[in-house]
Enzyme design. Structure first.
Site, PDB file in Angstrom:
ATOM      1  N   CYS A  43      -4.802   1.876   6.385  1.00 38.89           N
ATOM      2  CA  CYS A  43      -5.838   1.240   7.193  1.00 38.89           C
ATOM      3  C   CYS A  43      -6.519   2.299   8.058  1.00 38.89           C
ATOM      4  O   CYS A  43      -5.951   3.372   8.305  1.00 38.89           O
ATOM      5  CB  CYS A  43      -5.228   0.162   8.088  1.00 38.89           C
ATOM      6  SG  CYS A  43      -4.823  -1.383   7.229  1.00 38.89           S
TER       7      CYS A  43
ATOM      8  N   CYS B 238       0.219  -0.072   8.641  1.00 39.40           N
ATOM      9  CA  CYS B 238      -0.201   0.402   7.322  1.00 39.40           C
ATOM     10  C   CYS B 238      -0.829   1.790   7.418  1.00 39.40           C
ATOM     11  O   CYS B 238      -1.783   1.989   8.181  1.00 39.40           O
ATOM     12  CB  CYS B 238      -1.199  -0.584   6.714  1.00 39.40           C
ATOM     13  SG  CYS B 238      -1.922  -0.006   5.157  1.00 39.40           S
TER      14      CYS B 238
ATOM     15  N   HIS C 289      -7.554  -4.457   4.752  1.00 45.20           N
ATOM     16  CA  HIS C 289      -6.159  -4.492   4.320  1.00 45.20           C
ATOM     17  C   HIS C 289      -5.840  -5.709   3.455  1.00 45.20           C
ATOM     18  O   HIS C 289      -4.981  -5.644   2.563  1.00 45.20           O
ATOM     19  CB  HIS C 289      -5.240  -4.485   5.551  1.00 45.20           C
ATOM     20  CG  HIS C 289      -3.776  -4.514   5.229  1.00 45.20           C
ATOM     21  ND1 HIS C 289      -3.048  -3.366   4.952  1.00 45.20           N
ATOM     22  CD2 HIS C 289      -2.900  -5.557   5.113  1.00 45.20           C
ATOM     23  CE1 HIS C 289      -1.790  -3.695   4.685  1.00 45.20           C
ATOM     24  NE2 HIS C 289      -1.669  -5.011   4.778  1.00 45.20           N
TER      25      HIS C 289
ATOM     26  N   HIS D 118      -1.928  -2.397   1.075  1.00 41.98           N
ATOM     27  CA  HIS D 118      -3.360  -2.114   1.177  1.00 41.98           C
ATOM     28  C   HIS D 118      -3.955  -1.866  -0.212  1.00 41.98           C
ATOM     29  O   HIS D 118      -3.329  -1.205  -1.046  1.00 41.98           O
ATOM     30  CB  HIS D 118      -3.570  -0.883   2.060  1.00 41.98           C
ATOM     31  CG  HIS D 118      -4.971  -0.709   2.544  1.00 41.98           C
ATOM     32  ND1 HIS D 118      -5.363  -1.030   3.822  1.00 41.98           N
ATOM     33  CD2 HIS D 118      -6.076  -0.270   1.923  1.00 41.98           C
ATOM     34  CE1 HIS D 118      -6.648  -0.770   3.971  1.00 41.98           C
ATOM     35  NE2 HIS D 118      -7.102  -0.306   2.814  1.00 41.98           N
TER      36      HIS D 118
ATOM     37  N   HIS E 164      -5.321  -0.129  -3.028  1.00 44.18           N
ATOM     38  CA  HIS E 164      -5.467   1.298  -3.310  1.00 44.18           C
ATOM     39  C   HIS E 164      -4.995   1.602  -4.722  1.00 44.18           C
ATOM     40  O   HIS E 164      -4.328   0.806  -5.374  1.00 44.18           O
ATOM     41  CB  HIS E 164      -4.663   2.133  -2.315  1.00 44.18           C
ATOM     42  CG  HIS E 164      -3.167   2.069  -2.541  1.00 44.18           C
ATOM     43  ND1 HIS E 164      -2.398   0.946  -2.250  1.00 44.18           N
ATOM     44  CD2 HIS E 164      -2.291   2.982  -3.048  1.00 44.18           C
ATOM     45  CE1 HIS E 164      -1.141   1.173  -2.548  1.00 44.18           C
ATOM     46  NE2 HIS E 164      -1.037   2.400  -3.052  1.00 44.18           N
TER      47      HIS E 164
ATOM     48  N   ASN F   2      -1.830   0.300  -9.285  1.00 45.74           N
ATOM     49  CA  ASN F   2      -0.721  -0.638  -9.340  1.00 45.74           C
ATOM     50  C   ASN F   2      -0.990  -1.713  -8.295  1.00 45.74           C
ATOM     51  O   ASN F   2      -1.269  -1.382  -7.143  1.00 45.74           O
ATOM     52  CB  ASN F   2       0.608   0.042  -9.000  1.00 45.74           C
ATOM     53  CG  ASN F   2       0.952   1.164  -9.957  1.00 45.74           C
ATOM     54  OD1 ASN F   2       0.665   1.087 -11.141  1.00 45.74           O
ATOM     55  ND2 ASN F   2       1.571   2.213  -9.446  1.00 45.74           N
TER      56      ASN F   2
ATOM     57  N   GLN G 223      -4.211   5.382  -7.400  1.00 47.48           N
ATOM     58  CA  GLN G 223      -3.796   6.777  -7.350  1.00 47.48           C
ATOM     59  C   GLN G 223      -4.471   7.565  -8.464  1.00 47.48           C
ATOM     60  O   GLN G 223      -4.993   6.986  -9.420  1.00 47.48           O
ATOM     61  CB  GLN G 223      -2.271   6.882  -7.488  1.00 47.48           C
ATOM     62  CG  GLN G 223      -1.502   6.173  -6.391  1.00 47.48           C
ATOM     63  CD  GLN G 223      -0.005   6.321  -6.553  1.00 47.48           C
ATOM     64  OE1 GLN G 223       0.544   7.425  -6.457  1.00 47.48           O
ATOM     65  NE2 GLN G 223       0.681   5.211  -6.803  1.00 47.48           N
TER      66      GLN G 223
END
Length: 352
Positions: A73, A70, A116, A167, A169, A156, A171
Site C-alpha cells: 500500500c 500491507c 488494497h 494487495h 500485485h 498469483n 511478479q
C-alpha cells in the site's frame, strides 16, 4: 505514460508508471533498511535436467500481514511501506526476498493499483493498459541484464494459490536459464517443424481451436481466448494474439489497445464461474495468470507465440483441485472438468 525511476533505502530499484505526464515522484524512503542479502543458489537435478533455486532467506518474508500493515500500500500517516508515495498508479520494485538475484537473474514485484481491496478485474481499461505497458517496459529492461535468458510476468491471486500479501500485485522473474516448461514447448515446436516441412505448431493449435469453436471463450479482432483441448486445470484459458509475435515488445498498437477489453472480460468471467445463481457471490476465484514469452536467445525465436495462460485450482464451489500422487509424483494431470464444459460455462457468465 510517465516512467520515474528511484531507489529505496536499501538500494533496490523502484519504478513508478503514471497515467499523468505531470506526476512528480520525489518522495524519499525514510526507513532504516539494511542492504538486501540473498543466499540463493541454483542447483541442477541431474536426472530431470531441471534447475532448482535454493533460497533460504525467503523464509523471513512477510506473511499475511493485517491490511493496515500491507507493504504494498502507499505510505501514509507515518506508516512507511515499500512505496514511499502516498498514492500511485502502477509501481514496480525489486523483491526484498528474491528467488534470483545479482548475476543469477532478478525478481520484481508489480503493484497493479494502490487500492488494497481491488483486484486486476476491478481495473479500468486505462489502468489495465498501463499494467501492460509496465510489463512490456520491464521485459525490455530485464532482457538487457547480463545472464538473463527468459522474462516471465505472472500473477498469483488468492490464499489458495499461496499468496501471502492480499494487495493486488504480480511478479516478474528474469531467469538465468530457459525454464523446463518452455524447453518442452520449444521441443514440440521443433519436432512439428521437422515433421511438416516448416509448419508452426502454435499457428496450428490456434487455427484448430478457431475452426472447432467448441472451446472458444471469447474472440476479438486481435485476440482469441479458448480452453485448450487437453486442459490440465478445471478452468483454464489460453489467450493468444491472432498475429503471432514472440514477446510483449512485438505486439502492435491494435493488439495492445484491444488487450485490456478482452483480458478484463475473461477475468470477470472467472469471478462468476462459481456463482450459485441465487444472488450470492462466492469468494473471488483464485488463479494464476502467466505470460509465456520466447527465450531471449532461442533458435528460431520468431516461431514462438506469445500467449497468456490463466487457470484456477478451484474445480467447483468450495472444492479445490489438489496436485496429488499422479500430478505431483509423475506430472500426469487428471482433469475433472471436460474442457468443452468449462468453455461453455465461461461463455454462460459473459458480461451482459
Amino acid at each position: 505514460m510517465k516512467k520515474t525511476t528511484t531507489r529505496l533505502a536499501d538500494g533496490r530499484e523502484l519504478i513508478y508508471y503514471d497515467l499523468r505526464d505531470d506526476a512528480v515522484r520525489d518522495e524519499p524512503d525514510p526507513r532504516p533498511l539494511d542492504p538486501v542479502a540473498t543466499a540463493a543458489e541454483i542447483r541442477e537435478d541431474r536426472l530431470l535436467g531441471d534447475r532448482v533455486a535454493i533460497a533460504s532467506h525467503r523464509q523471513a518474508r512477510t506473511y499475511h500481514p493485517p491490511a493496515d500493515e500491507c507493504p504494498l500500500c502507499p505510505s501514509r500517516e507515518g506508516r512507511h511501506s515499500e512505496i514511499p508515495a502516498d498514492d500511485y498508479d502502477v509501481a514496480v520494485f525489486e523483491n526484498r526476498f528474491p528467488s534470483f538475484a545479482g548475476d543469477r537473474g532478478r525478481c520484481e514485484v508489480v503493484c497493479f493499483t494502490s487500492d488494497h481491496d481491488a483486484s486486476f478485474a476491478d481495473l479500468t481499461e486505462e489502468q489495465a493498459a498501463l499494467v501492460l505497458d509496465a510489463w512490456t517496459d520491464r521485459t525490455a529492461e530485464l532482457s538487457q541484464l547480463p545472464g538473463v535468458e527468459q522474462v516471465f510476468c505472472f500473477e498469483n491471486r488468492g490464499e489458495e494459490i499461496g499468496v501471502t500479501l492480499g494487495h493486488p500485485h504480480g511478479q516478474i522473474y528474469a531467469y538465468p536459464f530457459v525454464t523446463p516448461r518452455t524447453e518442452r514447448m520449444l521441443g514440440s515446436l521443433a519436432a512439428h517443424r521437422t515433421a511438416t516441412g516448416g509448419g508452426n505448431l502454435f499457428d496450428e493449435v490456434v487455427d484448430g481451436e478457431l475452426a472447432d469453436g467448441r472451446r472458444i471463450v471469447l474472440e476479438g479482432a486481435h485476440w482469441v481466448a479458448f480452453v485448450p483441448y487437453a486442459a490440465h486445470w478445471p478452468y483454464e484459458v489460453h489467450l493468444y494474439p491472432k498475429r503471432r509475435v514472440p514477446d510483449l515488445l512485438a505486439l502492435d498498437e491494435a493488439a495492445r489497445t484491444e488487450f485490456p477489453q478482452v483480458y478484463l472480460e475473461v477475468l470477470r468471467r472467472f469471478d462468476r464461474i462459481f456463482d450459485e445463481g441465487d444472488g450470492e457471490r462466492t469468494a473471488r476465484t483464485p488463479y494464476i495468470a502467466a505470460w509465456h514469452q520466447a527465450p531471449l536467445r532461442a533458435e528460431h525465436r520468431g516461431e514462438f507465440a506469445l500467449h497468456l495462460e490463466l487457470f484456477t485450482i478451484r474445480r467447483t464451489s468450495g472444492k479445490l483441485k489438489f496436485l496429488a500422487g499422479s500430478e505431483s509424483g509423475m506430472n500426469v494431470f487428471i482433469n475433472d472438468v471436460p474442457p468443452e464444459a468449462a468453455a461453455e460455462r465461461l461463455r454462460e457468465v459473459a458480461s451482459k
